[in-house]
Design a protein around this motif. Structure first.
Motif, PDB file in Angstrom:
ATOM      1  N   TYR A   1      13.013 -50.596  51.489  1.00 33.60           N
ATOM      2  CA  TYR A   1      12.031 -51.672  51.656  1.00 33.60           C
ATOM      3  C   TYR A   1      10.602 -51.149  51.593  1.00 33.60           C
ATOM      4  O   TYR A   1       9.723 -51.788  51.041  1.00 33.60           O
ATOM      5  N   THR A   2      10.382 -49.980  52.174  1.00 32.61           N
ATOM      6  CA  THR A   2       9.022 -49.435  52.142  1.00 32.61           C
ATOM      7  C   THR A   2       8.629 -49.071  50.706  1.00 32.61           C
ATOM      8  O   THR A   2       7.474 -49.220  50.323  1.00 32.61           O
ATOM      9  N   GLY A   3       9.600 -48.604  49.936  1.00 28.71           N
ATOM     10  CA  GLY A   3       9.317 -48.293  48.532  1.00 28.71           C
ATOM     11  C   GLY A   3       8.889 -49.538  47.768  1.00 28.71           C
ATOM     12  O   GLY A   3       7.913 -49.519  47.011  1.00 28.71           O
ATOM     13  N   PHE A   4       9.601 -50.638  48.000  1.00 29.45           N
ATOM     14  CA  PHE A   4       9.230 -51.871  47.303  1.00 29.45           C
ATOM     15  C   PHE A   4       7.900 -52.408  47.817  1.00 29.45           C
ATOM     16  O   PHE A   4       7.084 -52.913  47.040  1.00 29.45           O
ATOM     17  N   TYR A   5       7.689 -52.252  49.117  1.00 30.21           N
ATOM     18  CA  TYR A   5       6.404 -52.660  49.699  1.00 30.21           C
ATOM     19  C   TYR A   5       5.253 -51.923  49.012  1.00 30.21           C
ATOM     20  O   TYR A   5       4.252 -52.534  48.608  1.00 30.21           O
ATOM     21  N   ASP A   6       5.405 -50.613  48.843  1.00 28.14           N
ATOM     22  CA  ASP A   6       4.355 -49.832  48.172  1.00 28.14           C
ATOM     23  C   ASP A   6       4.135 -50.327  46.740  1.00 28.14           C
ATOM     24  O   ASP A   6       2.995 -50.434  46.282  1.00 28.14           O
TER      25      ASP A   6
ATOM     26  N   ALA B   1      11.427 -58.179  42.685  1.00 28.17           N
ATOM     27  CA  ALA B   1      12.388 -58.004  43.778  1.00 28.17           C
ATOM     28  C   ALA B   1      13.821 -57.991  43.247  1.00 28.17           C
ATOM     29  O   ALA B   1      14.682 -57.249  43.737  1.00 28.17           O
ATOM     30  N   MET B   2      14.080 -58.817  42.227  1.00 25.25           N
ATOM     31  CA  MET B   2      15.424 -58.831  41.645  1.00 25.25           C
ATOM     32  C   MET B   2      15.751 -57.479  41.023  1.00 25.25           C
ATOM     33  O   MET B   2      16.862 -56.951  41.186  1.00 25.25           O
ATOM     34  N   ALA B   3      14.779 -56.917  40.316  1.00 17.39           N
ATOM     35  CA  ALA B   3      14.989 -55.597  39.707  1.00 17.39           C
ATOM     36  C   ALA B   3      15.221 -54.548  40.798  1.00 17.39           C
ATOM     37  O   ALA B   3      16.092 -53.680  40.675  1.00 17.39           O
ATOM     38  N   TRP B   4      14.454 -54.658  41.879  1.00 19.36           N
ATOM     39  CA  TRP B   4      14.606 -53.691  42.982  1.00 19.36           C
ATOM     40  C   TRP B   4      15.984 -53.807  43.633  1.00 19.36           C
ATOM     41  O   TRP B   4      16.644 -52.815  43.915  1.00 19.36           O
ATOM     42  N   ARG B   5      16.408 -55.050  43.848  1.00 20.93           N
ATOM     43  CA  ARG B   5      17.721 -55.257  44.477  1.00 20.93           C
ATOM     44  C   ARG B   5      18.861 -54.802  43.563  1.00 20.93           C
ATOM     45  O   ARG B   5      19.948 -54.488  44.035  1.00 20.93           O
ATOM     46  N   ALA B   6      18.597 -54.789  42.244  1.00 23.11           N
ATOM     47  CA  ALA B   6      19.631 -54.350  41.296  1.00 23.11           C
ATOM     48  C   ALA B   6      19.556 -52.845  41.044  1.00 23.11           C
ATOM     49  O   ALA B   6      20.399 -52.292  40.345  1.00 23.11           O
ATOM     50  N   SER B   7      18.559 -52.174  41.627  1.00 22.38           N
ATOM     51  CA  SER B   7      18.377 -50.737  41.402  1.00 22.38           C
ATOM     52  C   SER B   7      19.319 -49.931  42.299  1.00 22.38           C
ATOM     53  O   SER B   7      20.127 -50.491  43.039  1.00 22.38           O
ATOM     54  N   GLU B   8      19.184 -48.637  42.258  1.00 29.07           N
ATOM     55  CA  GLU B   8      20.033 -47.796  43.112  1.00 29.07           C
ATOM     56  C   GLU B   8      19.520 -47.715  44.547  1.00 29.07           C
ATOM     57  O   GLU B   8      20.174 -47.136  45.410  1.00 29.07           O
TER      58      GLU B   8
END
Lengths: 328, 328
Positions: A317-322, A305-312
């Motif tokens: 949210y649906t992308g991270f959910y997948d 989640a940290m990497a996702w929040r630091a991404s572009e």
């Protein structure tokens, strides 16, 4: 509304530890400025807090100075530069540092005799499988003259039998407290209940308090903290504005607003948040958000989640959910 | 970790109501666009929710069209424009509207026979002292053919004896549910317990469910909601991303991530948050912040905090603290 209302009185033996600088250091490689640390230190004193955890006591080799700020090693000269002639007796505040087990801390060398240190309290952080080294660290710190504490991390992924085993070792250590640490922000109230009761039973009659250290992935850090308090936990961790890696921690302002011991003052907490902590929001992303919810509810380390929040695409949210569900 | 783990199973009779558009309407004078309402409606269906509260059924005189959007009155033609030939049987979703007691709703005129309406459910919101009118409203809505519900607001400032009196009236009304409403976001877990147990006892054997509607001033909305669920509440309110006036509501995404009924799907919730709700953050301030914490912990209406957050110094926490404390 109810027959008894215990929340309007207080237990004098309940102590509060601010770990803003220590736990927040996972967010910024412990690169807080001296001014920031001093401001937090002053606020802890004004607010009547019992402990301030000022940094990690970790290894220079594993955490080189080129990459990490002073609060990853917390040398005496660094602390002294900020707190000067700190006196726990005069301020009511004791200083703590955390040493990680698992070879991350050169504790034999760096945990020096208490008489030569401004620190009062060494907290040892351990995963369950590192308990043997952690026990050695606790004994060493105790022999050096410190109060000691054992934080058993990521407890939501440890099997019941293993928790029992760790507590069986902990109960015979020279500890002030053993702390329930919900590193992943996964636990619900009933699970907190089970754990706090288990810990309390394991250390019964040993003079060891049970502590609580909660993370806020599901917006449950404060709720779980007051739940532990209701069940008798007397060692409580929180951070200013919930500052901390990922979803952050139990917010100190909520906790102090809840506690009824008149020695605690909320206004100095609000003041330091306003002038020192809130401005950090421009640099760092912390606090509850949907990616942290998802790792919390799936009982995982927040790193994805940290990497996702630091991404572009931090709000995809649906992308991270997948991504999370693809790993199940 | 524990002997039983009820949170990994589910109760089929537990239903979830989305009140994003209704409660969120207190934030923007119910001026959601048709597209926004349609998007929420579609997401509720995709996510398997049971009810969507699409607006207030309040008075045109008190809430004139020049100042308020269509979801303050929720006329049939407005709903139909969005949901077309809505079928609860085909979609699994029933539509609800809320009518306020206290002369705010022209309910005799506006709550028309169910056969002529796309609505299934009328929720009556009342302060304790308005219970006589609220009871008339419930009876009228029932006679018109609707499911009915009674939301007793601001329960944290109502005396115990008055709550008993209200429940004594409620128990004999033709109700689907009576709802514990923590309007000020004041209540702690133990107080939720006391209230849910009190409500359940009062309506025992009457076929009336107990509901929970929580606000997030102390980051306790989700915690208090799952606490009510644990104690048997089968009517649960939440909003997307916690959208709602002030500190907002119990976040739907946390709730659906928690519930284990396989009919609920989290991904459509995340999707509508991403494309429709999150962008509203640029227009409106909602969600937990320190001013809302302070009104919550002081058991006050959030209006003072809302004004502060809308002022030029929304993050002057110590200033708001002084204002709140001066009123004590």
């Amino acid at each position: 509304m109810t027959d008894t209302a215990p929340w309007i009185t207080y237990r004098p033996e309940l102590t509060v530890l601010d770990c803003t600088i220590r736990d927040g250091g996972l967010m910024n490689d412990s690169r807080f400025t001296d001014d920031q640390v001093k401001r937090v230190y002053d606020a802890c004193i004004e607010a009547g807090l019992d402990f301030m955890e000022i940094g990690y006591k970790n290894s220079l080799e594993q955490f080189p100075k080129a990459q990490y700020g002073p609060w990853r090693h917390t040398y005496e000269e660094d602390i002294r530069r900020v707190v000067g002639d700190h006196s726990p007796e005069q301020t009511g505040l004791k200083l703590a540092a955390m040493a990680d087990a698992g070879g991350k801390s050169d504790w034999q060398k760096q945990i020096i005799p208490k008489n030569d240190s401004v620190l009062d309290y060494i907290r040892v952080a351990t995963y369950a499988h590192q308990i043997s080294e952690a026990a050695d660290m606790v004994r060493h710190a105790h022999e050096m003259g410190y109060m000691t504490c054992l934080n058993i991390m990521a407890i939501s992924i440890v099997q019941d039998a293993e928790i029992d085993q760790v507590l069986d070792i902990a109960k015979d250590l020279p500890l002030d407290a053993v702390v329930v640490v919900d590193s992943f922000g996964n636990l619900y109230r009933e699970q907190i209940d089970t754990l706090v009761r288990k810990y309390a039973k394991a250390v019964e009659g040993k003079g060891i308090e049970v502590g609580i250290h909660a993370h806020n992935n599901q917006q449950l850090a404060f709720a779980n903290t007051i739940e532990a308090i209701i069940l008798g936990s007397n060692r409580v961790d929180a951070t200013l504005l919930g500052l901390g890696r990922g979803a952050g921690n139990c917010p100190m302002e909520l906790l102090i607003g809840f506690l009824r011991n008149p020695k605690f003052e909320l206004k100095p907490i609000l003041s330091v948040i306003e002038d020192t902590i809130l401005p950090l929001k421009e640099q760092f992303d912390w606090g509850p958000s949907i990616p942290y919810q998802l790792t919390g509810q799936m009982n995982r380390h927040p790193r994805g989640a940290m990497a996702w929040r630091a991404s572009e695409t931090p709000d995809d949210y649906t992308g991270f959910y997948d991504q999370v569900m693809a790993d199940v």
